[in-house]
Motif scaffolding. Structure first.
Motif, short mmCIF file in Angstrom:
data_model
loop_
_atom_site.label_atom_id
_atom_site.label_comp_id
_atom_site.label_asym_id
_atom_site.label_seq_id
_atom_site.Cartn_x
_atom_site.Cartn_y
_atom_site.Cartn_z
N LEU A 12 1.87 0.00 2.66
CA LEU A 12 2.28 0.29 1.21
C LEU A 12 1.11 0.12 0.30
O LEU A 12 1.13 0.96 -0.53
N ILE A 13 0.47 -1.05 0.59
CA ILE A 13 -0.83 -1.05 -0.51
C ILE A 13 -1.86 -0.11 -0.07
O ILE A 13 -2.57 0.45 -1.29
N ARG A 14 -2.14 0.16 0.99
CA ARG A 14 -2.98 1.38 1.39
C ARG A 14 -2.49 2.77 0.76
O ARG A 14 -3.19 3.26 0.29
N PHE A 15 -1.29 3.04 0.85
CA PHE A 15 -0.72 4.15 0.22
C PHE A 15 -0.66 4.25 -1.24
O PHE A 15 -1.27 5.36 -1.84
N LYS A 16 -0.51 3.16 -1.97
CA LYS A 16 -0.63 3.06 -3.20
C LYS A 16 -2.06 3.27 -3.82
O LYS A 16 -2.42 4.03 -4.88
N HIS A 75 6.04 4.87 -5.60
CA HIS A 75 6.78 4.25 -4.82
C HIS A 75 5.90 4.65 -3.27
O HIS A 75 5.14 5.39 -3.21
N GLY A 76 6.56 3.66 -2.22
CA GLY A 76 5.97 3.87 -0.91
C GLY A 76 6.28 5.06 -0.51
O GLY A 76 7.10 6.03 -0.61
N PRO A 77 5.49 5.34 0.72
CA PRO A 77 5.85 6.78 1.61
C PRO A 77 7.18 6.64 2.03
O PRO A 77 7.55 5.64 2.58
N SER A 78 7.95 7.77 2.15
CA SER A 78 9.23 7.86 2.54
C SER A 78 9.50 8.60 3.87
O SER A 78 10.60 8.45 4.33
N THR A 79 8.61 9.62 4.06
CA THR A 79 9.03 10.45 5.22
C THR A 79 7.81 10.51 6.34
O THR A 79 7.78 11.14 7.47
N ALA A 80 6.80 9.82 5.79
CA ALA A 80 5.44 10.30 6.64
C ALA A 80 5.51 9.39 8.21
O ALA A 80 6.08 8.39 8.06
N ALA A 81 5.17 9.78 9.07
CA ALA A 81 5.37 9.04 10.45
C ALA A 81 4.49 7.94 10.55
O ALA A 81 3.33 7.98 9.69
N GLU A 82 4.79 7.03 11.46
CA GLU A 82 3.79 5.81 11.18
C GLU A 82 2.33 6.17 11.77
O GLU A 82 2.27 7.11 12.53
N GLY A 83 1.47 5.81 10.83
CA GLY A 83 -0.01 6.03 11.14
C GLY A 83 -0.47 7.46 10.40
O GLY A 83 -1.49 7.55 10.69
N GLU A 84 0.56 8.13 9.91
CA GLU A 84 0.34 9.52 9.52
C GLU A 84 -0.59 9.42 8.12
O GLU A 84 -0.05 8.85 7.46
N ARG A 104 6.10 -7.19 9.40
CA ARG A 104 6.27 -7.37 7.83
C ARG A 104 4.88 -7.14 7.15
O ARG A 104 4.98 -6.45 6.03
N LEU A 105 4.10 -7.97 7.60
CA LEU A 105 2.66 -7.91 6.76
C LEU A 105 2.17 -6.57 6.88
O LEU A 105 1.31 -5.90 6.27
N THR A 106 2.31 -5.80 8.20
CA THR A 106 1.74 -4.69 8.38
C THR A 106 2.54 -3.55 7.57
O THR A 106 1.84 -2.64 6.80
N GLU A 107 3.62 -3.66 7.39
CA GLU A 107 4.41 -2.84 6.42
C GLU A 107 3.72 -3.07 4.79
O GLU A 107 3.55 -1.85 4.35
N SER A 108 3.74 -4.22 4.43
CA SER A 108 3.02 -4.35 3.31
C SER A 108 1.68 -3.87 3.12
O SER A 108 1.28 -3.08 1.93
N LEU A 109 0.87 -4.03 4.04
CA LEU A 109 -0.54 -3.43 4.10
C LEU A 109 -0.34 -1.68 4.19
O LEU A 109 -1.27 -1.16 3.46
#
Length: 92
Positions: free
Chosen positions: A47-51, A70-79, A40-45
């Motif tokens: 999103l923060i990096r994306f924004k 809004h957060g990334p909706s289609t990027a592959a993990e790490g992309e 969950r923290l990784t997902e939050s991080l």
């Protein structure tokens, strides 16, 4: 580790040998809880990096046109997203 579980674990340790299976089960349960929190923290991080990257693009371009972030909706993990794609996601 939640306090009640920690108390149970400490009691098992005080009892000595013979309850290693139960101790192991408590450790595995704790491991699963921690792993879930890390996820969950990784997902939050992410999103923060994306924004932050979106705002960096906006600042770099000298525009204050950020109306929705809004957060990334289609990027592959790490992309990594290109600045153009981040702007597209903002417009979605």
């Amino acid at each position: 580790m939640p306090v009640p579980v920690l108390r149970r674990y400490a009691a098992l340790v005080r009892e000595g040998a013979g309850n290693e299976e139960e101790r192991l089960a408590l450790m595995r349960e704790h491991e699963a809880r921690v792993t879930g929190r890390i996820g969950r923290l990784t997902e939050s991080l992410d999103l923060i990096r994306f924004k932050a990257a979106v705002y960096e693009d906006i600042v770099d371009q000298g525009s204050a046109a950020a109306h929705d972030c809004h957060g990334p909706s289609t990027a592959a993990e790490g992309e990594e997203r290109s600045p153009e794609r981040r702007r597209e996601v903002l417009a979605e």
